[in-house]
Design an enzyme around this catalytic site. Structure first.
Site, PDB file in Angstrom:
ATOM      1  N   ASP A 155       0.838  -1.205   0.000  1.00  0.00           N
ATOM      2  CA  ASP A 155       0.000   0.000   0.000  1.00  0.00           C
ATOM      3  C   ASP A 155       0.872   1.254   0.000  1.00  0.00           C
ATOM      4  O   ASP A 155       1.961   1.256   0.584  1.00  0.00           O
ATOM      5  CB  ASP A 155      -0.893  -0.029   1.246  1.00  0.00           C
ATOM      6  CG  ASP A 155      -2.080   0.913   1.134  1.00  0.00           C
ATOM      7  OD1 ASP A 155      -2.276   1.505   0.052  1.00  0.00           O
ATOM      8  OD2 ASP A 155      -2.811   1.060   2.138  1.00  0.00           O
ATOM      9  N   ASN A 175       1.455   3.400  -2.921  1.00  0.00           N
ATOM     10  CA  ASN A 175       2.051   3.863  -4.186  1.00  0.00           C
ATOM     11  C   ASN A 175       1.551   5.254  -4.568  1.00  0.00           C
ATOM     12  O   ASN A 175       2.320   6.117  -5.010  1.00  0.00           O
ATOM     13  CB  ASN A 175       1.686   2.908  -5.334  1.00  0.00           C
ATOM     14  CG  ASN A 175       2.290   1.528  -5.164  1.00  0.00           C
ATOM     15  OD1 ASN A 175       3.151   1.319  -4.328  1.00  0.00           O
ATOM     16  ND2 ASN A 175       1.823   0.580  -5.971  1.00  0.00           N
ATOM     17  N   ASN A 235     -10.397  -3.544  -6.728  1.00  0.00           N
ATOM     18  CA  ASN A 235      -9.620  -2.500  -7.420  1.00  0.00           C
ATOM     19  C   ASN A 235     -10.212  -2.115  -8.786  1.00  0.00           C
ATOM     20  O   ASN A 235      -9.853  -1.086  -9.357  1.00  0.00           O
ATOM     21  CB  ASN A 235      -8.152  -2.914  -7.603  1.00  0.00           C
ATOM     22  CG  ASN A 235      -7.325  -2.808  -6.331  1.00  0.00           C
ATOM     23  OD1 ASN A 235      -6.346  -3.526  -6.164  1.00  0.00           O
ATOM     24  ND2 ASN A 235      -7.694  -1.906  -5.418  1.00  0.00           N
TER      25      ASN A 235
HETATM   26  C1  FPP Z   1      -1.775   0.246  -3.342  1.00  0.00           C
HETATM   27  O1  FPP Z   1      -1.321   1.560  -3.421  1.00  0.00           O
HETATM   28  C2  FPP Z   1      -1.241  -0.517  -4.429  1.00  0.00           C
HETATM   29  C3  FPP Z   1      -1.980  -1.161  -5.370  1.00  0.00           C
HETATM   30  C4  FPP Z   1      -3.456  -1.143  -5.405  1.00  0.00           C
HETATM   31  C5  FPP Z   1      -1.386  -1.897  -6.449  1.00  0.00           C
HETATM   32  C6  FPP Z   1      -0.097  -2.591  -6.130  1.00  0.00           C
HETATM   33  C7  FPP Z   1       0.574  -2.728  -7.424  1.00  0.00           C
HETATM   34  C8  FPP Z   1       1.898  -2.686  -7.655  1.00  0.00           C
HETATM   35  C9  FPP Z   1       2.929  -2.636  -6.618  1.00  0.00           C
HETATM   36  C10 FPP Z   1       2.369  -2.692  -9.041  1.00  0.00           C
HETATM   37  C11 FPP Z   1       1.955  -3.881  -9.848  1.00  0.00           C
HETATM   38  C12 FPP Z   1       2.480  -5.141  -9.296  1.00  0.00           C
HETATM   39  C13 FPP Z   1       3.051  -6.106 -10.006  1.00  0.00           C
HETATM   40  C14 FPP Z   1       3.376  -7.397  -9.347  1.00  0.00           C
HETATM   41  C15 FPP Z   1       3.409  -5.937 -11.406  1.00  0.00           C
HETATM   42  P1  FPP Z   1      -2.395   2.719  -3.598  1.00  0.00           P
HETATM   43  O2  FPP Z   1      -2.439   3.065  -5.036  1.00  0.00           O
HETATM   44  O3  FPP Z   1      -3.683   2.302  -3.013  1.00  0.00           O
HETATM   45  O4  FPP Z   1      -1.710   3.825  -2.755  1.00  0.00           O
HETATM   46  P2  FPP Z   1      -2.429   5.004  -1.957  1.00  0.00           P
HETATM   47  O5  FPP Z   1      -3.256   4.347  -0.884  1.00  0.00           O
HETATM   48  O6  FPP Z   1      -1.281   5.777  -1.413  1.00  0.00           O
HETATM   49  O7  FPP Z   1      -3.251   5.762  -2.946  1.00  0.00           O
END
Ligand code: FPP
Length: 244
Positions: free
Chosen positions: A24, A26, A72
């Site tokens: 979590d 990104n 998602n």
């Molecule tokens: C959560 O961060 C992350 C995700 C929903 C996706 C995770 C995906 C990756 C790490 C990349 C793809 C993975 C592979 C294996 C190719 P968020 O976007 O919810 O972050 P936030 O809560 O800060 O907005």
């Protein structure tokens, strides 16, 4: 008494066999840098590669990563498209590195609902890494634990109503074997990054006795050292599995 034999209580010095991570943060990582969310996800893929390598060096057998939940799909279409693009690139270009490093790729979740070319790539990658010694990196894709549990219940109910299963024989062992992810060992350590403290429908059955670790680092900043630190915290925990 549980139908599933549980390990003995005690300190966790042996290290976790199965580590699961809710990756979590990104989006926040990108926002702090005034970058688009995709930049955070891109950096998140780099973290996936670092952490998979570290898992092997740290003796972890199974590393399960929550890449895309069945919830998602509610994100804006552009973001879903970007995430699928990153996944496609990851499967295409990073699989050779997995093969070289002996990593086995597995998937949990309804990945067959993804684009047909991506499904074919994933199937090919799993086949090409199937004989690798491990660790097994399990990517959770279009995954939701409640749907998985309901699906197992439905399949058992169908067998019972067809007369091929005696409902009295349904216990935790049979139920677990019926789960689509039933071959995964129990989660020993479940980590969530970014300071949020939720399970978000991730491996609810398998995490029944998992040690939970919530760390403040955002996923793109998580690396091998952070994983080693998490294992250090795990080693301090007393696991009791309901005993004393
Ligand atoms: C959560 O961060 C992350 C995700 C929903 C996706 C995770 C995906 C990756 C790490 C990349 C793809 C993975 C592979 C294996 C190719 P968020 O976007 O919810 O972050 P936030 O809560 O800060 O907005």
């Amino acid at each position: 008494m549980s139908a599933i034999p549980l390990p003995a209580s005690g300190a966790s010095a042996a290290g976790p066999r199965h580590v699961a991570i809710i990756m979590d943060g990104n989006g926040r990582w990108a926002k702090r840098r005034h970058l688009p969310r995709i930049a955070g996800h891109r950096k998140g893929v780099e973290a996936v590669k670092k952490v998979a390598r570290a898992a092997r060096d740290l003796g972890i057998d199974y590393l399960t990563l929550y890449a895309f939940s069945s919830e998602n799909w509610r994100r804006p279409p552009d973001e879903v498209r970007d995430l699928m693009g990153l996944l496609r690139r990851f499967i295409q270009s990073d699989i050779e590195e997995f093969i070289r490093e002996g990593v086995r790729l597995a998937i949990v979740g309804d990945y067959r609902a993804l684009a047909p070319d991506l499904v074919a790539m994933i199937d090919d990658a799993m086949a090409r890494t199937a004989a690798n010694p491990g660790p097994t990196v399990v990517i959770a894709l279009n995954y939701g634990a409640q749907a998985e549990i309901a699906d197992a219940a439905r399949r058992l109910a169908e067998q019972a109503s067809a007369g091929t299963l005696d409902p009295a024989t349904i216990d935790e062992t049979l139920f677990e074997r019926t789960l689509a992810s039933g071959k995964l060992p129990p989660v020993d350590l479940l980590i969530r990054t970014s300071g949020e403290q939720r399970l978000s429908n991730f491996l609810l059955w398998q995490a029944a006795y998992a040690e939970l670790l919530f760390v403040d680092a955002l996923w793109p900043d998580f690396d091998g050292d952070a994983l080693a630190a998490a294992l250090g915290a795990f080693a301090q925990r007393q696991r009791r599995f309901g005993g004393l």
